[in-house]
Design an enzyme around this catalytic site. Structure first.
Site, PDB file in Angstrom:
ATOM      1  CB  CYS B  86      -3.955   2.850  -0.309  1.00 38.02           C
ATOM      2  SG  CYS B  86      -5.288   1.819   0.322  1.00 38.02           S
ATOM      3  CG  HIS B 203      -5.889   3.725  -4.689  1.00 39.01           C
ATOM      4  ND1 HIS B 203      -4.678   3.077  -4.602  1.00 39.01           N
ATOM      5  CD2 HIS B 203      -6.666   3.191  -3.724  1.00 39.01           C
ATOM      6  CE1 HIS B 203      -4.729   2.182  -3.629  1.00 39.01           C
ATOM      7  NE2 HIS B 203      -5.918   2.227  -3.080  1.00 39.01           N
ATOM      8  CD  GLU B 205      -2.706   4.281  -7.400  1.00 38.79           C
ATOM      9  OE1 GLU B 205      -2.872   5.421  -6.924  1.00 38.79           O
ATOM     10  OE2 GLU B 205      -2.828   3.240  -6.716  1.00 38.79           O
TER      11      GLU B 205
END
Lengths: 81, 229
Positions: B86, B203, B205
């Site tokens: 990002c 993302h 994560e």
């Protein structure tokens, strides 16, 4: 010297903000407006007094940070402080 | 694998990605403040998501010139793996490690939702555990994720197999409506020439633990842990 830097999107790069402004202007009744493009305006005060040196310095700043030359053009204007 | 997460003023996914890295490698990554002039010896550098420097001027523009970035660029050029997520992807393009630019979303809106992306290659250190590729469900959260480059650069990325992920339908079809930000050719992530630097807008994560509602992002971290063990 004082530098006035205009950073604008290159021709052909889509500018959705410009389009939105154009649309709203039209909704407000401002007819005949087209090609709205939004950019940035940056002012700098420089210790450098020599115009050519000041221009070279600001050009380097534009290339390195102030503009992303992949999509943006820049225009430099200089005037005495 | 020893991983290092660079923390910029305004980073906000640094701790999330640290958790994912620790789960994959069994040890916590080093968290390195952006003002450091050097990255201590490491196998992987992560530029996390967030709003470094408040997105002033352009997203990633200031962070790309943070003191630590000189060594990040040097290390990337000598083969250290670099992952930019990002805002980290935006920093990678601003620093010249990846080509192109991330422009404002076509919709002018901040987009925060799960999307689907197709894994375009599974032979890289970042994706080797994605089996036959397929489609991931993964969150995006950005206002400037509209990837663009000139046609020549886009063609080169395609020809050299450097498109890492593309936005798609749940079935893997490339569709304009499946593209959350208007990016060119539905590109969600790209590699550098050597496949050692990856930038992506989604993302991983944020979906790397069942408690988060999914694990489609997890294999990215375990791929790196396996490749760089």
């Amino acid at each position: 010297m004082k530098a006035k830097v205009k950073v604008t999107l290159k021709t052909g790069v889509l500018d959705p903000q410009g389009k939105a402004i154009e649309h709203t202007l039209s909704a407000l009744g401002f007819g005949g407006v087209s090609g709205v493009r939004q950019g940035k305006y940056i002012e700098l005060e420089l210790a450098e007094a020599d115009e050519a040196d000041a221009h070279a310095a600001v050009k380097a700043m534009c290339e390195k940070l102030l503009a992303n030359t992949v999509i943006e053009n820049y225009d430099i204007e200089l005037e005495p402080l | 694998m020893k991983a290092t997460v660079i923390v910029f003023p305004g980073s906000n996914c640094d701790r999330d990605v640290a958790v994912s890295l620790e789960q994959a490698t069994g040890r916590p990554p080093e968290m390195l403040w952006h003002g450091s002039s050097e990255v201590p010896s490491t196998d992987l550098i992560v530029l996390p998501g967030g709003f470094s420097y408040g997105d002033y001027l352009r997203c990633g523009a200031m962070a790309a010139h943070s003191p630590v970035m000189r060594d990040v660029v040097d290390k990337a050029k000598s083969g250290t793996r670099v992952l930019g997520i990002c805002n980290g992807f935006q920093i990678l393009t601003e620093s010249g490690l990846l080509p192109g630019v991330l422009m404002q979303n076509m919709s002018l809106k901040y987009v925060c939702r799960d999307v689907h992306v197709r894994v375009e290659r599974t032979d890289t250190d970042f994706t080797r555990q994605y089996g036959n590729g397929g489609v991931l469900r993964i969150p995006v959260a950005h206002h400037e994720g509209n990837y663009n480059a000139d046609e020549e650069t886009l063609d080169r990325l395609e020809d050299e197999g450097r498109v890492a992920f593309r936005y798609c339908t749940p079935d893997g079809e490339l569709d304009r409506d499946a593209n959350p930000n208007g990016s060119a050719r539905n590109i969600a992530g790209i590699y550098n020439e050597d496949g050692t630097v990856l930038g992506l807008m989604p993302h991983p994560e944020r979906l790397a633990d069942p408690q988060l509602g999914g694990t489609d992002g997890k294999a990215l971290f375990s791929s790196l842990a396996e490749a760089l063990q």
